[in-house]
Motif scaffolding. Structure first.
Motif, PDB file in Angstrom:
ATOM      1  N   TYR A  33     -20.171  46.700  10.230  1.00  7.45           N
ATOM      2  CA  TYR A  33     -19.784  46.475   8.831  1.00  7.45           C
ATOM      3  C   TYR A  33     -19.334  45.020   8.766  1.00  7.45           C
ATOM      4  O   TYR A  33     -18.303  44.660   9.340  1.00  7.45           O
ATOM      5  CB  TYR A  33     -18.663  47.457   8.471  1.00  7.45           C
ATOM      6  N   ILE A  57     -22.061  42.322   1.552  1.00  9.84           N
ATOM      7  CA  ILE A  57     -21.611  43.264   2.582  1.00  9.84           C
ATOM      8  C   ILE A  57     -22.854  43.898   3.177  1.00  9.84           C
ATOM      9  O   ILE A  57     -23.797  44.229   2.451  1.00  9.84           O
ATOM     10  CB  ILE A  57     -20.722  44.358   1.948  1.00  9.84           C
ATOM     11  N   LYS A  96     -23.788  47.115   5.859  1.00 11.81           N
ATOM     12  CA  LYS A  96     -23.337  48.207   6.732  1.00 11.81           C
ATOM     13  C   LYS A  96     -24.582  48.738   7.431  1.00 11.81           C
ATOM     14  O   LYS A  96     -25.528  49.178   6.780  1.00 11.81           O
ATOM     15  CB  LYS A  96     -22.651  49.306   5.922  1.00 11.81           C
ATOM     16  N   THR A  99     -14.968  51.453   3.609  1.00  9.77           N
ATOM     17  CA  THR A  99     -14.218  50.527   2.762  1.00  9.77           C
ATOM     18  C   THR A  99     -13.066  51.350   2.204  1.00  9.77           C
ATOM     19  O   THR A  99     -13.303  52.305   1.455  1.00  9.77           O
ATOM     20  CB  THR A  99     -15.089  50.009   1.588  1.00  9.77           C
ATOM     21  N   HIS A 102      -9.109  50.924  -2.676  1.00  9.31           N
ATOM     22  CA  HIS A 102      -8.260  49.779  -3.043  1.00  9.31           C
ATOM     23  C   HIS A 102      -8.570  49.347  -4.476  1.00  9.31           C
ATOM     24  O   HIS A 102      -9.526  49.826  -5.086  1.00  9.31           O
ATOM     25  CB  HIS A 102      -8.503  48.598  -2.080  1.00  9.31           C
ATOM     26  N   ASP A 160      -8.917  45.552  -6.768  1.00 12.82           N
ATOM     27  CA  ASP A 160      -9.095  44.123  -6.534  1.00 12.82           C
ATOM     28  C   ASP A 160      -8.127  43.369  -7.438  1.00 12.82           C
ATOM     29  O   ASP A 160      -8.363  43.252  -8.635  1.00 12.82           O
ATOM     30  CB  ASP A 160     -10.541  43.706  -6.849  1.00 12.82           C
ATOM     31  N   TRP A 191     -21.908  44.810  -8.741  1.00 15.40           N
ATOM     32  CA  TRP A 191     -22.257  45.258  -7.373  1.00 15.40           C
ATOM     33  C   TRP A 191     -23.756  45.535  -7.390  1.00 15.40           C
ATOM     34  O   TRP A 191     -24.221  46.440  -8.091  1.00 15.40           O
ATOM     35  CB  TRP A 191     -21.434  46.507  -7.118  1.00 15.40           C
ATOM     36  N   LEU A 217     -20.801  52.894  -3.581  1.00 18.71           N
ATOM     37  CA  LEU A 217     -19.403  52.703  -3.972  1.00 18.71           C
ATOM     38  C   LEU A 217     -18.908  53.925  -4.748  1.00 18.71           C
ATOM     39  O   LEU A 217     -19.667  54.508  -5.529  1.00 18.71           O
ATOM     40  CB  LEU A 217     -19.281  51.451  -4.838  1.00 18.71           C
ATOM     41  N   PHE A 250     -17.907  47.259 -12.371  1.00 18.56           N
ATOM     42  CA  PHE A 250     -16.636  48.008 -12.385  1.00 18.56           C
ATOM     43  C   PHE A 250     -15.452  47.079 -12.587  1.00 18.56           C
ATOM     44  O   PHE A 250     -15.423  45.954 -12.097  1.00 18.56           O
ATOM     45  CB  PHE A 250     -16.459  48.873 -11.122  1.00 18.56           C
ATOM     46  N   HIS A 278     -11.339  51.854  -5.954  1.00 19.04           N
ATOM     47  CA  HIS A 278     -12.701  52.050  -5.445  1.00 19.04           C
ATOM     48  C   HIS A 278     -12.724  51.963  -3.927  1.00 19.04           C
ATOM     49  O   HIS A 278     -11.826  51.387  -3.308  1.00 19.04           O
ATOM     50  CB  HIS A 278     -13.671  51.050  -6.084  1.00 19.04           C
ATOM     51  N   ALA A 324     -15.640  53.082  -0.295  1.00 18.81           N
ATOM     52  CA  ALA A 324     -16.988  53.533   0.088  1.00 18.81           C
ATOM     53  C   ALA A 324     -16.959  54.057   1.508  1.00 18.81           C
ATOM     54  O   ALA A 324     -16.161  53.596   2.345  1.00 18.81           O
ATOM     55  CB  ALA A 324     -17.984  52.384  -0.017  1.00 18.81           C
ATOM     56  N   ARG A 370     -25.314  44.830   0.012  1.00 20.02           N
ATOM     57  CA  ARG A 370     -25.067  44.594  -1.411  1.00 20.02           C
ATOM     58  C   ARG A 370     -24.557  43.166  -1.607  1.00 20.02           C
ATOM     59  O   ARG A 370     -23.899  42.596  -0.724  1.00 20.02           O
ATOM     60  CB  ARG A 370     -24.024  45.552  -2.004  1.00 20.02           C
ATOM     61  N   ILE A 374     -22.183  41.098  -4.229  1.00 22.88           N
ATOM     62  CA  ILE A 374     -21.149  41.408  -5.224  1.00 22.88           C
ATOM     63  C   ILE A 374     -20.645  40.098  -5.834  1.00 22.88           C
ATOM     64  O   ILE A 374     -20.140  39.231  -5.114  1.00 22.88           O
ATOM     65  CB  ILE A 374     -19.976  42.163  -4.559  1.00 22.88           C
ATOM     66  N   ARG A 402     -18.060  38.403  -8.702  1.00 17.57           N
ATOM     67  CA  ARG A 402     -16.844  38.784  -9.417  1.00 17.57           C
ATOM     68  C   ARG A 402     -16.670  37.855 -10.619  1.00 17.57           C
ATOM     69  O   ARG A 402     -16.847  36.644 -10.501  1.00 17.57           O
ATOM     70  CB  ARG A 402     -15.641  38.665  -8.484  1.00 17.57           C
TER      71      ARG A 402
HETATM   72  O1  AKG Z   1     -19.384  47.720  -1.100  1.00 17.64           O
HETATM   73  C1  AKG Z   1     -18.378  48.061  -0.521  1.00 17.64           C
HETATM   74  O2  AKG Z   1     -18.371  48.815   0.472  1.00 17.64           O
HETATM   75  C2  AKG Z   1     -17.029  47.575  -1.008  1.00 17.64           C
HETATM   76  C3  AKG Z   1     -17.067  46.647  -2.182  1.00 17.64           C
HETATM   77  C4  AKG Z   1     -15.696  46.372  -2.692  1.00 17.64           C
HETATM   78  O3  AKG Z   1     -14.752  47.059  -2.402  1.00 17.64           O
HETATM   79  C5  AKG Z   1     -15.446  45.268  -3.582  1.00 17.64           C
HETATM   80  O4  AKG Z   1     -16.371  44.502  -3.888  1.00 17.64           O
HETATM   81  O5  AKG Z   1     -14.287  45.100  -4.011  1.00 17.64           O
END
Ligand code: AKG
Length: 291
Positions: free
Chosen positions: A73, A116, A118, A126, A129, A131, A142, A154, A219, A225, A227, A238, A240, A242
């Motif tokens: 990961y 990320i 995996k 994950t 949590h 953000d 995402w 997710l 999201f 969230h 995973a 993925r 991501i 922000r």
């Molecule tokens: O994709 C994931 O496993 C975690 C993504 C995540 O927690 C995030 O982007 O805040």
């Protein structure tokens, strides 16, 4: 470094507009899954960008699995400024249009990005949590780069962005100082440890989606969230990004973002964790809605 085979300006931008029911889900549930809104040429472009970045990781590269753990990961942060292909995607694709629709504005503030991966057999999850770090509307887009079954996708606790509660995950978010609260919890309390959601999954309304390349999940950053790892035979990756509303500011809990701001602008830049700082500099552009 291998050059991507497609030039960003030759890739078509699909027009996409969030429908009222998408915005309703985003506002009320805290998340909405859009199907087949990102061009597959861009997905290929991002897949190559991840591999390019992986062959030359940034200083923020993190491996969450330990030596001897199954699978792997890994993630890298602030990748737009490290691997320019991500920047091409942000400027050339329809992603800023999606982001601007979410904030109901002609522009959205790009804050940072990460990818990320995996690998098959990864047990490391994950953790649940939120953000933190931004005051005002902020959210993640995402984008799965591989077919991603529900069990590796997710998961989001429906509506948890409206609880007005800050939770921290001690091991995953050691940078969060529990004194750095952004939200007044209704009872005036400080951030509290994340509840053990997996032990009581039936007590939470957990949303999750099987996703394919071309889909994206948007999201709210305050949604709880997390995973699973990757119990499947294929890697799941993925990208991501922000985003925030143009008037959102850096919150007291945005220590990582503030550190990055300081690094980019020189040692004299103050980290004022007591204050709400506007987003400044080339790292945090306002990207226009297009299409
Ligand atoms: O994709 C994931 O496993 C975690 C993504 C995540 O927690 C995030 O982007 O805040």
């Amino acid at each position: 470094m291998p050059m991507p085979e497609i030039a960003a300006d030759t890739v078509e931008r699909s027009p996409v507009q969030l429908r009222p029911r998408d915005l309703e889900a985003f506002n009320e549930d805290g998340a909405v899954c859009l199907r087949q809104v990102i061009d597959h040429d861009w997905i290929e472009y991002l897949q190559k960008a991840v591999e390019t970045n992986l062959s030359n990781p940034s200083e923020y590269f993190t491996r969450f699995t330990r030596p001897g753990d199954l699978g792997g990961y890994v993630m890298d942060f602030w990748v737009r400024s490290h691997t320019p292909d991500f920047d091409e995607f942000l400027h050339g694709s329809n992603i800023s249009q999606i982001a601007a629709d979410c904030v109901g504005s002609a522009q959205a503030r790009f804050v940072f990005d990460s990818w990320i991966a995996k690998y098959p057999g990864t047990l490391t999850r994950t953790p649940w949590h939120q953000d933190w770090g931004i005051l005002g509307l902020s959210f993640a887009i995402w984008v799965p780069l591989d077919p991603t079954p529900e069990g590796a996708s997710l998961e989001i606790v429906r509506g948890s962005h409206l609880w007005h509660k800050q939770f921290y995950e001690e091991k995953f978010q050691p940078e969060f100082d529990s004194a750095q609260t952004d939200i007044s919890n209704p009872d005036g309390s400080s951030p509290e440890p994340m509840p053990d959601i997996d032990a009581k999954r039936d007590q939470y309304d957990i949303m999750r989606w099987t996703m394919d390349p071309g889909d994206c999940l948007i999201f709210n950053s305050l949604c709880i969230h997390g995973a699973y790892g990757n119990p499947y035979m294929q890697p799941v990756r993925r990208y991501i990004s922000r985003w925030a509303a143009p008037d959102a500011v850096l919150a007291p809990s945005g220590k990582l973002i503030a550190e990055r701001m300081r690094k980019q602008s020189g040692a004299s830049f103050p980290i004022r964790q007591d204050a709400l700082m506007p987003f400044e500099g080339d790292d945090f552009p306002l990207l226009p809605k297009r299409g």
